[in-house]
Design a protein around this motif. Structure first.
Motif, PDB file in Angstrom:
ATOM      1  N   GLY A 150       0.835  -1.201   0.000  1.00 55.25           N
ATOM      2  CA  GLY A 150       0.000   0.000   0.000  1.00 55.25           C
ATOM      3  C   GLY A 150       0.865   1.244   0.000  1.00 55.25           C
ATOM      4  O   GLY A 150       2.080   1.177  -0.116  1.00 55.25           O
ATOM      5  N   LYS A 151       0.231   2.382   0.141  1.00 56.74           N
ATOM      6  CA  LYS A 151       0.938   3.669   0.077  1.00 56.74           C
ATOM      7  C   LYS A 151       1.470   4.069   1.444  1.00 56.74           C
ATOM      8  O   LYS A 151       0.721   4.128   2.409  1.00 56.74           O
ATOM      9  N   PHE A 152       2.744   4.378   1.492  1.00 53.95           N
ATOM     10  CA  PHE A 152       3.366   4.878   2.707  1.00 53.95           C
ATOM     11  C   PHE A 152       3.050   6.360   2.879  1.00 53.95           C
ATOM     12  O   PHE A 152       2.854   6.840   3.980  1.00 53.95           O
ATOM     13  N   ILE A 153       3.012   7.066   1.771  1.00 51.23           N
ATOM     14  CA  ILE A 153       2.631   8.477   1.758  1.00 51.23           C
ATOM     15  C   ILE A 153       1.448   8.597   0.806  1.00 51.23           C
ATOM     16  O   ILE A 153       1.531   8.199  -0.359  1.00 51.23           O
ATOM     17  N   ALA A 154       0.359   9.135   1.295  1.00 43.02           N
ATOM     18  CA  ALA A 154      -0.864   9.252   0.493  1.00 43.02           C
ATOM     19  C   ALA A 154      -0.642  10.182  -0.691  1.00 43.02           C
ATOM     20  O   ALA A 154       0.163  11.121  -0.628  1.00 43.02           O
ATOM     21  N   ASP A 155      -1.352   9.920  -1.762  1.00 45.77           N
ATOM     22  CA  ASP A 155      -1.277  10.772  -2.946  1.00 45.77           C
ATOM     23  C   ASP A 155      -1.543  12.221  -2.571  1.00 45.77           C
ATOM     24  O   ASP A 155      -2.463  12.517  -1.805  1.00 45.77           O
ATOM     25  N   GLY A 156      -0.725  13.110  -3.096  1.00 41.76           N
ATOM     26  CA  GLY A 156      -0.899  14.532  -2.840  1.00 41.76           C
ATOM     27  C   GLY A 156      -0.291  15.022  -1.536  1.00 41.76           C
ATOM     28  O   GLY A 156      -0.322  16.209  -1.236  1.00 41.76           O
ATOM     29  N   GLU A 157       0.267  14.114  -0.742  1.00 38.09           N
ATOM     30  CA  GLU A 157       0.878  14.475   0.543  1.00 38.09           C
ATOM     31  C   GLU A 157       2.401  14.411   0.418  1.00 38.09           C
ATOM     32  O   GLU A 157       2.944  13.759  -0.476  1.00 38.09           O
TER      33      GLU A 157
END
Length: 181
Positions: A53-60
């Protein structure tokens, strides 16, 4: 004063290497430049397989996970000090793993970016990404706040004051080993 880190955990398996933590293409970023330090953090863990999964969310540019839990041999691969720096720049405060590649552990200490806690328990089987945890520095333990389980950690020992100071050079200045700037 007691030190506690609380927050969501991000969980990975064994043998997470420095290319997964920060791929080589981002090593041109200079961590001593504040804007590049921040950008470096935004790429942390970008080399992981999609299954995590994403460690850093999209746009962050920062992660929502101040605690990273890994298995054995965390930080293996190259000797790049960018790996702990990228994690610290992303907002990670501590990594808890069964074992570390020696150079990654040393780079955590030298840069003062992360506290590399070791666990005798395979914690990546006892936590899931998104669960909440509390890491208690005074008692050398981490609690899975979601399940209530408590796990003992190996003491940080002599690396703690070095990381507290902000890295090896800051510690050397603080303790009088080298002159203040």
């Amino acid at each position: 004063m007691s030190k506690i880190v609380k927050g969501k955990v991000f969980v990975v398996d064994d043998n997470i290497d420095t290319d997964q933590i920060i791929p080589a293409e981002y090593l041109t970023l200079v961590p001593s430049k504040p804007d590049e330090y921040e950008k470096l953090g935004s790429y942390a863990m970008i080399g992981l397989p999609d299954r995590y999964g994403k460690f850093i969310a999209d746009g962050e540019i920062k992660t929502e996970y101040p605690i990273l839990i890994g298995g054995e041999n965390f930080g293996c691969g190259s000797s790049r000090e960018h790996a702990p720096i990228a994690l610290g720049a992303a907002g990670v405060k501590v990594v808890v793993a069964q074992s570390y590649a020696r150079i990654f552990f040393r780079n955590c200490t030298a840069t003062g970016e992360l506290y590399p806690w070791e666990s005798g328990t395979k914690l990546h089987d006892r936590f899931q990404t998104g669960q909440f945890a509390t890491l208690d520095f005074d008692n050398n333990r981490i609690t899975n706040d979601t399940t209530g389980e408590i796990f003992e950690l190996k003491p940080l020992g002599e690396v703690a004051p070095v990381i507290d100071a902000g890295g090896i050079f800051a510690y050397a200045r603080e303790t009088g080993m080298i002159p203040q700037r």
